[in-house]
Every structure is written in structure tokens, then in C-alpha cells.
Motif scaffolding. Structure first.
Motif, mmCIF file in Angstrom:
data_model
loop_
_atom_site.group_PDB
_atom_site.id
_atom_site.type_symbol
_atom_site.label_atom_id
_atom_site.label_comp_id
_atom_site.label_asym_id
_atom_site.label_seq_id
_atom_site.Cartn_x
_atom_site.Cartn_y
_atom_site.Cartn_z
ATOM 1 N N ALA A 1 0.918 -1.287 -0.145
ATOM 2 C CA ALA A 1 -0.162 -0.388 0.223
ATOM 3 C C ALA A 1 0.851 1.646 -0.152
ATOM 4 O O ALA A 1 0.038 2.172 -0.785
ATOM 5 C CB ALA A 1 -1.263 -0.432 0.909
ATOM 6 N N TYR A 2 2.014 1.515 0.576
ATOM 7 C CA TYR A 2 2.740 2.128 0.965
ATOM 8 C C TYR A 2 3.719 2.396 0.096
ATOM 9 O O TYR A 2 3.264 3.690 -0.573
ATOM 10 C CB TYR A 2 3.728 1.891 1.879
ATOM 11 C CG TYR A 2 3.137 2.221 2.945
ATOM 12 C CD1 TYR A 2 2.019 2.614 3.460
ATOM 13 C CD2 TYR A 2 4.051 1.011 4.323
ATOM 14 C CE1 TYR A 2 2.234 2.327 4.761
ATOM 15 C CE2 TYR A 2 2.939 1.197 5.603
ATOM 16 C CZ TYR A 2 2.238 1.015 5.985
ATOM 17 O OH TYR A 2 2.054 1.295 7.292
ATOM 18 N N GLY A 3 3.988 1.643 -0.941
ATOM 19 C CA GLY A 3 4.988 1.895 -2.677
ATOM 20 C C GLY A 3 3.033 2.145 -3.467
ATOM 21 O O GLY A 3 4.087 3.298 -4.459
ATOM 22 N N ALA A 4 2.150 2.041 -3.511
ATOM 23 C CA ALA A 4 1.045 2.442 -4.201
ATOM 24 C C ALA A 4 0.742 4.105 -4.305
ATOM 25 O O ALA A 4 0.588 5.252 -5.067
ATOM 26 C CB ALA A 4 0.073 1.478 -4.176
ATOM 27 N N ALA A 5 0.467 4.443 -3.205
ATOM 28 C CA ALA A 5 0.509 5.316 -1.716
ATOM 29 C C ALA A 5 2.041 6.052 -2.627
ATOM 30 O O ALA A 5 1.687 7.607 -3.236
ATOM 31 C CB ALA A 5 0.876 5.949 -0.372
ATOM 32 N N ARG A 6 2.930 6.329 -3.004
ATOM 33 C CA ARG A 6 4.237 6.555 -2.831
ATOM 34 C C ARG A 6 4.484 7.145 -4.751
ATOM 35 O O ARG A 6 4.626 8.130 -5.547
ATOM 36 C CB ARG A 6 5.832 6.804 -3.127
ATOM 37 C CG ARG A 6 7.312 6.329 -2.900
ATOM 38 C CD ARG A 6 7.752 5.591 -3.797
ATOM 39 N NE ARG A 6 8.053 4.495 -4.327
ATOM 40 C CZ ARG A 6 7.895 3.401 -4.708
ATOM 41 N NH1 ARG A 6 9.070 3.168 -3.571
ATOM 42 N NH2 ARG A 6 7.795 2.494 -5.063
ATOM 43 N N ASP A 7 4.167 6.179 -5.209
ATOM 44 C CA ASP A 7 3.489 6.098 -6.770
ATOM 45 C C ASP A 7 2.712 6.957 -7.532
ATOM 46 O O ASP A 7 2.629 7.584 -8.637
ATOM 47 C CB ASP A 7 3.294 5.029 -7.242
ATOM 48 C CG ASP A 7 4.776 4.152 -7.503
ATOM 49 O OD1 ASP A 7 5.977 5.161 -6.803
ATOM 50 O OD2 ASP A 7 4.552 2.965 -7.266
ATOM 51 N N HIS A 8 1.244 7.294 -6.388
ATOM 52 C CA HIS A 8 0.300 8.091 -6.648
ATOM 53 C C HIS A 8 0.050 9.157 -6.454
ATOM 54 O O HIS A 8 -0.270 10.367 -6.863
ATOM 55 C CB HIS A 8 -0.227 6.714 -7.185
ATOM 56 C CG HIS A 8 -0.651 6.228 -8.176
ATOM 57 N ND1 HIS A 8 -0.827 5.992 -9.425
ATOM 58 C CD2 HIS A 8 -0.608 5.026 -7.773
ATOM 59 C CE1 HIS A 8 -0.758 5.059 -10.536
ATOM 60 N NE2 HIS A 8 -0.069 4.318 -9.155
ATOM 61 N N PHE A 9 0.732 9.503 -5.372
ATOM 62 C CA PHE A 9 0.321 10.916 -4.703
ATOM 63 C C PHE A 9 1.086 12.177 -5.372
ATOM 64 O O PHE A 9 1.746 12.097 -5.183
ATOM 65 C CB PHE A 9 0.688 10.517 -2.821
ATOM 66 C CG PHE A 9 0.336 11.603 -2.160
ATOM 67 C CD1 PHE A 9 -0.774 11.947 -1.668
ATOM 68 C CD2 PHE A 9 0.926 12.765 -2.410
ATOM 69 C CE1 PHE A 9 -1.384 12.884 -0.578
ATOM 70 C CE2 PHE A 9 1.164 14.171 -1.364
ATOM 71 C CZ PHE A 9 0.043 13.547 -0.475
#
Length: 548
Positions: free
Chosen positions: A458-466
Motif C-alpha cells: 500500500a505504501y508503494g502505491a501511495a508513493r507512486d500516485h500521491f
């Protein structure tokens, strides 16, 4: 120069009732830092996702049920009034049947083991000496009565108690069941639920708890239930029990000429004939399309929803199908049916024809009425990792066979994104991807654009799209095994609210507590209403507790 009165100033975020520690004290099943909750919060999140007796990817059924039972007993002793309100809400607004029944039984078990009844002072206007129920009433008897809302549930609760705690039934359990029997036992419910497949028949319940009939007619119903259970002459009085008497007559007539008597809509209604009984009586001699068309006007909403495929296979006419579709799509009937939103998706997957698609999409939209239209920019992260898929989420499979946590997650995530003013919708596992959608697109269509991933980050997804989003909403089972270990590592500022929708209820979570970090749970859309309220600086309490 103004320090505070600026257009960029946000109200201080409100607090939500689910408490999660800010620093990890354990590890999740995937080895990530695990954040614990207090007993009430853990119980709440587990209960709203627990079908009882069903294992999940990381937790075996017995261990999960044991954790739930221990939590109920613990919190019942520590705060019986809170637990009483929670269990009544769990069976009512949350519509979690098995979890509420087990919870009520363990509430009584825990309190009796700790020293007895202890009636707390009431904080409402419940009339003394009546069986009216209130969320703030904590007596053992009232808690039992509060969770019994369907006529097969008194027997279900007795079956659970005797299988778990033996045949000695405590007096509060008997009294609570007796109060519910007076509300629930009618001619129609006897015909529907008092079958030979039940371990506890209506008569067994009556003999165990000795309910007082509410009316003379109900007294006659009790006598009839006892007579037929013990193979005594059971001819019902047509004056006192007209539906039961006519049901008996119709069965006799159908045995000689089923096509003539089972296709009479009015006769089926007068006899309280269920669709299961009618199909059994008809056998192979009655045209199935005509039989369904006779049954459909008196069928309940859930019965219609689960039989759409049977209607198609029997060849029900388009005219009748349009009537069924109109009922399914009616927002008032959707609300009254109290179906979980994922049931409509399951029905959509089950049917082979296209004639139900639009009605099911409208019904799904109506069932998601509480999903808010969030202003500003919203990043929606939807967990599609292996633990979210069929074969693991057997609680939902038990209800609709082919629904997984992944389906529930992408349904809620799609609905949030479609209603938001400006949303970025992302599916994630170890890798992640953006899910495209357009204004006014159907939820069911957007759901079809997700794919299963490996791993979970989840944290990687946030990093990539935030990208300067005003908030992040994560729909997940709460596990994480990526290289990043926090939202801070994902470069999400602490001022950005993160709302985690936990649909597994595991003990430890990937998400810490603290300001702007909120956790919800459940299989309905109810808790999404809290997001705009929290962002307006309004602290939220438990759903069954009135805010001061």
C-alpha cells in the motif's frame, strides 16, 4: 500578518472511535510493523467482518471465532452497556446475524462467569417492565432479545448455546428468547422456518423457554406447533389459524392436481406458500415458467435476487421479468431489503442474460447511497493482493459463493472514485496500476477493470500516485509486505488524512493511529459517511451512541 486565517487552513481533524496505537508493538501476519487496538476497537472491526465459522487467508476459523468470543466476554464485563448497544446495532443496522447471535450468547456467558446480572442505570426513556429495547439497556435478557430479529433465530441461538456451553440454559437466555418469540412466531414464520431440517423446532423452543402468548391466536399457534412436533393430531383451527389451515388444504389439493392449484397466485398467497415448498410440491409435472410467474408476486426481495438465474432457465416471460427488474431497482425496496451491496454484484455475476444488468446496477447504486461525494482531490487505493481473492474470503463465499475481499474492495473503491469530485483510482499488490474511469460510468463496469496482483504494498502505491491529494482512502485487509514501512516513507505528509477501510478485522494492522489516521470496517457503506464529518472537525462516536 495573519498566521491562522488563511484559505489553506484546514479545521483540526475530528477523532473517530476506533483507537489504534501510534507506535507498533507487534508484527502483522506478513511481518510488517503491527499496530494494536484497544479491546473495543478490535472487537468492532472483527465483528463487522465476521460471518462466524469461516476462515480467512491468515486466520483459521476456530482461532478467529475464539478471539471474537473472548473479546465479547472481556468487553461485556468491562463495559456491559457499551457491549449491549454494540450487539443490538450489529444485528440491526450492520445486519450481521451470526456474529450478533454469538456475541449475545457470549455476553451472557461472560457476565454470569464474572458474577451475575448487574443491571446498570438506564440513560434513556425505556419503560420499566416492558420488552421495548434500547441500545443503552444492558440486562442479559434484553441483550438476548435485541439480537433476535427473525423467527428462526431463537432456535439458532439455542443451537449455538447447547453446542458450545451444554444443555443447561441460563434463565436470562430463556427470558430473552421468550420475549423474542412473542414478537416473531406467526403463522407465516411457522410455515417458513419450522421444518424437519432444524435441530430446534418451534415446539422445542417453546418447551424450553415457556413464552407467554401475546394473543389468543398465538396461543393456538403454540399448541399447533407442539402437536405436530410430537405427532399428535394437528388439524389447525381455520378460525384461529386461517393461513396454516389453508396451507394444509392447498397441499392436499396440489397432491392430486398440482398444475391447477399451484398456479393460482391468490391461493399461494393465502397459504403462505414459500417458493421452495411450491417447487417441491410441483415436481416435474408443472411448467416451471408458469409456476415462477405465479410465485413471483408474493416473493420477497432476497428471494427474487437469488433466483434470477432460475427465472432465465425456466423461461419466465419478458413482461414478468420487467416487473421483477422494477422491484429490484426500486431504491425504497433496496433500502428495506437491507442487502449487503456485494450481493448485487454476486447476482450480476451469476445470471447468464443481460436483462437484469441495468436493474442490478441501479440496485447496487441505491445500496451504496451512503458513499459521500468527496470534494477536492482523492486518492483511492484498492488492495488486490492474493489474500483478498476467492478461496480465502470464505465468509463472503458462504453467502454468495463467489465474492471475495477483492470484490468488496473494488466495489467500494469504485463507488468512492465515481462520486468524488476528482479521484485517482489505483489497484495494488506488490506493483500497482491506475484504473481509468469516466463520469457517470457504472460501478459494475469500473470493477471489471481491476486485476489480481502478487504481493501487497500500500505504501508503494501511495508513493507512486500521491500528488497533492487532499486525502487517501485505502480499502484493504490491513496487510503489507512491501519494502516501505510507513506513510512517511511513502512521502505522504502527516497533514493529509488517510482513511483505511479494513474488511478483514485482523488483530494487528499496517496502519498506525493518531491525528489524520482513521480506520473503519464492515461490509456496508455506512461508515463512509464519517469522512466528510471528520474533515469538518467533528469527532465521531460509535454508530449506536448519540453524539453530544
Amino acid at each position: 500578518m495573519s498566521k491562522f486565517n488563511k484559505t489553506s487552513t484546514r479545521p483540526a481533524g475530528g477523532t473517530s472511535p476506533v483507537f489504534t496505537e501510534a507506535a507498533p508493538t507487534g508484527k502483522t501476519f506478513e511481518g510488517a510493523p503491527g499496530y494494536a487496538r484497544d479491546a473495543k476497537s478490535e472487537l468492532f472491526l472483527l465483528a463487522v467482518s465476521n460471518m462466524v465459522g469461516e476462515q480467512t487467508f491468515y486466520e483459521q476459523a476456530d482461532a478467529r471465532d475464539s478471539r471474537y468470543q473472548k473479546l465479547v466476554r472481556q468487553v461485556a464485563v468491562a463495559d456491559p452497556e457499551w457491549t449491549a448497544g454494540f450487539l443490538a446495532w450489529l444485528r440491526g443496522d450492520a445486519n450481521m446475524r451470526s456474529a450478533a447471535l454469538v456475541g449475545a450468547a457470549e455476553f451472557v456467558r461472560g457476565r454470569l462467569a464474572a458474577g451475575g446480572e448487574q443491571q446498570l442505570p438506564r440513560r434513556d426513556h425505556t419503560t420499566e417492565g416492558t420488552d421495548s429495547l434500547s441500545y443503552s439497556t444492558a440486562s442479559n435478557r434484553r441483550v438476548i432479545a435485541s439480537v433476535l430479529q427473525r423467527a428462526d433465530e431463537p432456535g439458532e441461538l439455542l443451537a449455538y448455546w447447547t453446542s458450545r456451553h451444554g444443555r443447561a440454559i441460563p434463565k436470562p437466555v430463556k427470558r430473552g428468547i421468550a420475549a423474542a418469540v412473542g414478537r416473531l412466531y406467526t403463522e407465516y414464520t411457522l410455515l417458513k422456518y419450522d421444518t424437519a431440517t432444524r435441530g430446534f423446532r418451534f415446539a422445542d423452543v417453546i418447551e424450553l423457554v415457556h413464552p407467554a402468548p401475546v394473543t389468543p391466536r398465538q396461543g393456538e399457534l403454540f399448541r399447533y406447533a407442539l402437536a405436530r412436533r410430537h405427532n399428535r393430531p394437528d388439524v389447525p383451527d381455520p378460525e384461529a389459524l386461517p393461513m396454516v389451515a389453508f396451507n394444509r388444504t392447498l397441499r392436499a389439493l396440489a397432491a392430486t392436481n398440482p398444475e391447477r392449484h399451484l398456479l393460482d397466485q391468490e391461493a399461494l398467497r393465502r397459504a403462505g406458500m414459500t417458493w421452495e415448498d411450491a417447487l417441491s410440491l410441483a415436481g416435474s409435472t408443472v411448467d416451471k415458467a408458469k409456476l415462477w410467474e405465479a410465485l413471483i408476486p408474493s416473493m420477497g426481495y432476497m428471494a427474487l435476487l437469488r433466483n434470477l438465474r432460475n427465472f432465465d432457465q425456466a423461461g419466465v416471460s419478458d413482461q414478468v421479468a420487467e416487473q421483477v427488474a422494477a422491484r429490484l431497482a426500486d431504491p425504497d425496496q433496496v433500502a428495506k431489503s437491507r442487502q449487503f451491496p456485494f450481493r448485487f454484484y454476486a447476482a450480476y455475476n451469476a445470471v447468464g442474460s443481460l436483462r437484469w444488468g441495468h436493474a442490478l446496477e441501479k440496485a447496487l447504486a441505491a445500496s451504496l447511497a451512503n458513499v459521500p461525494a468527496l470534494p477536492g482531490r482523492t486518492l483511492v487505493l484498492v488492495d488486490q493482493s492474493p489474500s483478498m481473492f476467492p478461496g480465502y474470503y470464505s465468509a463472503a463465499q458462504q453467502v454468495m459463493r463467489d465474492i471475495s475481499n477483492a470484490d468488496v474492495a473494488k466495489m467500494f473503491g469504485s463507488a468512492l472514485a465515481l462520486r468524488a469530485a476528482n479521484a485517482t483510482l489505483v489497484g495494488y499488490g506488490h506493483t500497482n496500476y491506475r484504473v481509468p474511469f469516466g463520469p457517470g460510468e457504472a460501478v459494475l463496469r469500473v470493477m471489471g477493470k481491476f486485476r489480481q496482483e502478487y504481493g501487497t504494498d500500500a505504501y508503494g502505491a501511495a508513493r507512486d500516485h500521491f500528488d497533492r491529494h487532499d486525502r487517501i482512502v485505502v480499502v484493504t485487509d490491513g496487510e503489507n509486505n512491501g519494502s516501505l514501512r510507513s506513510w512517511k516513507h511513502a512521502r505522504v505528509p502527516g497533514t493529509v488524512p488517510i482513511y483505511t477501510w479494513n474488511i478483514a478485522g485482523y488483530r494487528l494492522s499496517q496502519d498506525p493511529g493518531g491525528r489524520n489516521r482513521h480506520t473503519f470496517g464492515g461490509l456496508t457503506d455506512q461508515a463512509f459517511r464519517m469522512i466528510p464529518l471528520l474533515e469538518a472537525g467533528k469527532s465521531q462516536t460509535w454508530p449506536w451512541v448519540s453524539a453530544n
